[in-house]
Motif scaffolding. Structure first.
Motif, PDB file in Angstrom:
ATOM      1  N   THR A 237      -2.123  -7.046  -5.806  1.00 29.16           N
ATOM      2  CA  THR A 237      -2.082  -6.139  -6.945  1.00 29.16           C
ATOM      3  C   THR A 237      -0.620  -5.903  -7.351  1.00 29.16           C
ATOM      4  O   THR A 237       0.307  -6.179  -6.571  1.00 29.16           O
ATOM      5  CB  THR A 237      -2.712  -4.784  -6.595  1.00 29.16           C
ATOM      6  N   LEU A 238      -0.429  -5.367  -8.549  1.00 30.28           N
ATOM      7  CA  LEU A 238       0.920  -5.029  -8.998  1.00 30.28           C
ATOM      8  C   LEU A 238       1.545  -4.014  -8.051  1.00 30.28           C
ATOM      9  O   LEU A 238       2.731  -4.122  -7.699  1.00 30.28           O
ATOM     10  CB  LEU A 238       0.875  -4.463 -10.423  1.00 30.28           C
ATOM     11  N   ASP A 239       0.764  -3.048  -7.610  1.00 27.94           N
ATOM     12  CA  ASP A 239       1.305  -2.010  -6.729  1.00 27.94           C
ATOM     13  C   ASP A 239       1.813  -2.617  -5.422  1.00 27.94           C
ATOM     14  O   ASP A 239       2.873  -2.234  -4.913  1.00 27.94           O
ATOM     15  CB  ASP A 239       0.237  -0.958  -6.449  1.00 27.94           C
ATOM     16  N   GLU A 240       1.082  -3.562  -4.860  1.00 26.32           N
ATOM     17  CA  GLU A 240       1.520  -4.221  -3.626  1.00 26.32           C
ATOM     18  C   GLU A 240       2.817  -4.998  -3.844  1.00 26.32           C
ATOM     19  O   GLU A 240       3.712  -4.985  -2.993  1.00 26.32           O
ATOM     20  CB  GLU A 240       0.423  -5.163  -3.116  1.00 26.32           C
ATOM     21  N   VAL A 241       2.907  -5.651  -4.987  1.00 28.94           N
ATOM     22  CA  VAL A 241       4.126  -6.399  -5.308  1.00 28.94           C
ATOM     23  C   VAL A 241       5.321  -5.456  -5.423  1.00 28.94           C
ATOM     24  O   VAL A 241       6.408  -5.746  -4.916  1.00 28.94           O
ATOM     25  CB  VAL A 241       3.944  -7.204  -6.617  1.00 28.94           C
ATOM     26  N   ILE A 242       5.124  -4.310  -6.074  1.00 32.44           N
ATOM     27  CA  ILE A 242       6.222  -3.349  -6.241  1.00 32.44           C
ATOM     28  C   ILE A 242       6.612  -2.739  -4.902  1.00 32.44           C
ATOM     29  O   ILE A 242       7.802  -2.484  -4.650  1.00 32.44           O
ATOM     30  CB  ILE A 242       5.830  -2.250  -7.252  1.00 32.44           C
ATOM     31  N   ILE A 243       5.655  -2.530  -4.014  1.00 36.30           N
ATOM     32  CA  ILE A 243       5.996  -2.026  -2.677  1.00 36.30           C
ATOM     33  C   ILE A 243       6.887  -3.037  -1.957  1.00 36.30           C
ATOM     34  O   ILE A 243       7.935  -2.676  -1.396  1.00 36.30           O
ATOM     35  CB  ILE A 243       4.724  -1.733  -1.852  1.00 36.30           C
ATOM     36  N   ILE A 244       6.492  -4.314  -1.969  1.00 36.05           N
ATOM     37  CA  ILE A 244       7.296  -5.350  -1.316  1.00 36.05           C
ATOM     38  C   ILE A 244       8.666  -5.448  -1.969  1.00 36.05           C
ATOM     39  O   ILE A 244       9.698  -5.547  -1.289  1.00 36.05           O
ATOM     40  CB  ILE A 244       6.569  -6.710  -1.366  1.00 36.05           C
ATOM     41  N   ALA A 245       8.691  -5.415  -3.301  1.00 36.72           N
ATOM     42  CA  ALA A 245       9.972  -5.502  -4.024  1.00 36.72           C
ATOM     43  C   ALA A 245      10.886  -4.338  -3.662  1.00 36.72           C
ATOM     44  O   ALA A 245      12.101  -4.500  -3.539  1.00 36.72           O
ATOM     45  CB  ALA A 245       9.712  -5.522  -5.536  1.00 36.72           C
ATOM     46  N   SER A 246      10.302  -3.159  -3.449  1.00 33.71           N
ATOM     47  CA  SER A 246      11.113  -1.985  -3.092  1.00 33.71           C
ATOM     48  C   SER A 246      11.705  -2.137  -1.697  1.00 33.71           C
ATOM     49  O   SER A 246      12.827  -1.689  -1.432  1.00 33.71           O
ATOM     50  CB  SER A 246      10.273  -0.709  -3.177  1.00 33.71           C
ATOM     51  N   LEU A 247      10.946  -2.786  -0.785  1.00 30.94           N
ATOM     52  CA  LEU A 247      11.461  -3.051   0.558  1.00 30.94           C
ATOM     53  C   LEU A 247      12.623  -4.043   0.490  1.00 30.94           C
ATOM     54  O   LEU A 247      13.653  -3.856   1.137  1.00 30.94           O
ATOM     55  CB  LEU A 247      10.345  -3.611   1.453  1.00 30.94           C
ATOM     56  N   ILE A 248      12.442  -5.082  -0.297  1.00 34.32           N
ATOM     57  CA  ILE A 248      13.490  -6.094  -0.466  1.00 34.32           C
ATOM     58  C   ILE A 248      14.743  -5.452  -1.040  1.00 34.32           C
ATOM     59  O   ILE A 248      15.859  -5.718  -0.583  1.00 34.32           O
ATOM     60  CB  ILE A 248      12.993  -7.222  -1.400  1.00 34.32           C
TER      61      ILE A 248
END
Length: 379
Positions: A237-248
């Motif tokens: 999902t978009l939310d999962e992608v944004i969570i990963i992107a925030s970690l990166i």
């Protein structure tokens, strides 16, 4: 008897004479008033006509004038009161009369106008019917990796928003974006990760919703159809992608390493080993400290990794419950396009911000030993 009649007649003549004098004086006084008023009206009309004919705009430098804010929908009476309160005019009643006589009623424009004392009523009316001064914009740069709280605090410090109202609007306002509806409920900061980092020009008078909408619009522009197709391919999902992107965003110090750090996260999430699915990302621990204590720790201790908190990725498998920062374009792209088959990374501690990337736990231990030696040599 005849003398009495004559005396009575003289009294009548005297009364008629006094009455004639009274009316003559009254007439003369009225004529004087009329002539004065006519002369004043003539001068007023001529001056007004001349002023209109010249058509030159009246401009007053903000530092030399007085800012007068005319609310939307204000009538002449309320405008006259505002001007009186600001010390621009002395007689609101005269302002209303001249306003109606000149035909300005209904043409005053809301907004901030620059006026000053000593202007004629016509000049004031001319300024108030012209376009108002544009509210001075405030340029603010939102750094990549800032958290929701850091963004809110920055905007409040710059005078763009009221801090408490910002939280209320951010968490409850019905923004017209589809991705907002897909954000899971229950997060303390609903828009964490979605306030896109960039340089903006904000209007301080526009309000909290306008400021937030500007950042959300920029986020929405970044996520195109191509990105959504890629998410579908990844099964995310978009939310999962944004969570990963925030970690990166919080972990990467060197831009070229973003896709590799993304690869480590994806590989661990997809691992069949439950211990690997505990991401053990220090940035999630720092996020806890930043939100609860207002600052990150210079050095994390082993005991810090044992904190009982949903965002502690040392204790809980998988992604944290939400983003931990606002990721930039490069981190979002890296989250969508991971690289490498590594499972571990550790910072080199040599001042470059780079990491050692490894595939096995033994290699990871060796990398940690190297990093420790690098740190000792620097000290």
């Amino acid at each position: 008897m005849g003398d009495a009649k004559m005396e009575h007649g003289k009294k009548k003549v005297k009364k008629r004479g006094r009455s004639a004098v009274f009316w003559l004086l009254t007439f003369l006084i009225l004529m004087v008033i009329f002539l004065v008023c006519a002369q004043w009206s003539y001068r007023y009309v001529i001056e007004s006509a001349t002023e209109r004919a010249e058509g030159t705009p009246i401009t007053i430098a903000p530092q030399e004038g007085i800012s007068v804010d005319i609310p939307l929908g204000s009538g002449t009476e309320s405008i006259a009161k505002i001007l009186k309160d600001k010390g621009i005019i002395r007689y609101p009643f005269i302002f209303k009369i001249i306003s109606k006589f000149e035909g300005y009623d209904g043409y005053y424009k809301s907004g901030v106008h620059i006026l000053k004392k000593g202007l004629t009523y016509q000049q004031i009316m001319k300024i108030l019917t012209a376009n108002p001064e544009r509210s001075p914009s405030v340029k603010v740069t939102i750094p990549e990796g800032y958290t929701y709280k850091q963004i809110a605090d920055l905007l409040a410090k710059k005078g763009v928003v009221d801090r408490e109202k910002f939280d209320e609007v951010a968490n409850n306002y019905d923004f017209d974006f589809d991705f907002i509806d897909d954000i899971p409920e229950g997060r303390k900061y609903r828009l964490e990760g979605y306030l896109f980092p960039d340089t903006y020009e904000f209007d301080p008078k526009a309000g909290e919703a306008a400021a937030i909408k500007k950042m959300l619009t920029r986020f929405n522009e970044m996520i195109t159809e191509s990105e959504y197709k890629r998410m579908e391919k990844l099964g995310m999902t978009l939310d999962e992608v944004i969570i990963i992107a925030s970690l990166i965003e919080r972990e990467a110090k060197v831009s070229s390493e973003r896709p590799i750090i993304s690869g480590v996260i994806h590989n661990r999430l997809n691992s069949k080993d439950p211990s690997m699915r505990k991401l053990q990302i220090d940035a999630t621990i720092q996020y806890i400290f930043l939100n609860e204590q207002g600052s990150v720790k210079e050095v994390l201790l082993t005991e810090d990794t044992k904190i009982d908190h949903p965002y502690n990725t040392y204790k809980h498998e998988g992604l944290p419950p939400g983003p931990i920062s606002s990721p930039g374009e490069d981190s979002i792209r890296a989250a969508l396009y991971p690289e490498g088959d590594y499972l571990f990374y550790v910072q080199k501690e040599d001042g470059t911000g780079e990491h050692y990337f490894t595939k096995t736990y033994d290699e990871h231990l060796s990398a940690m030993d190297k990093a420790k030696k690098n740190k000792q040599s620097k000290e």
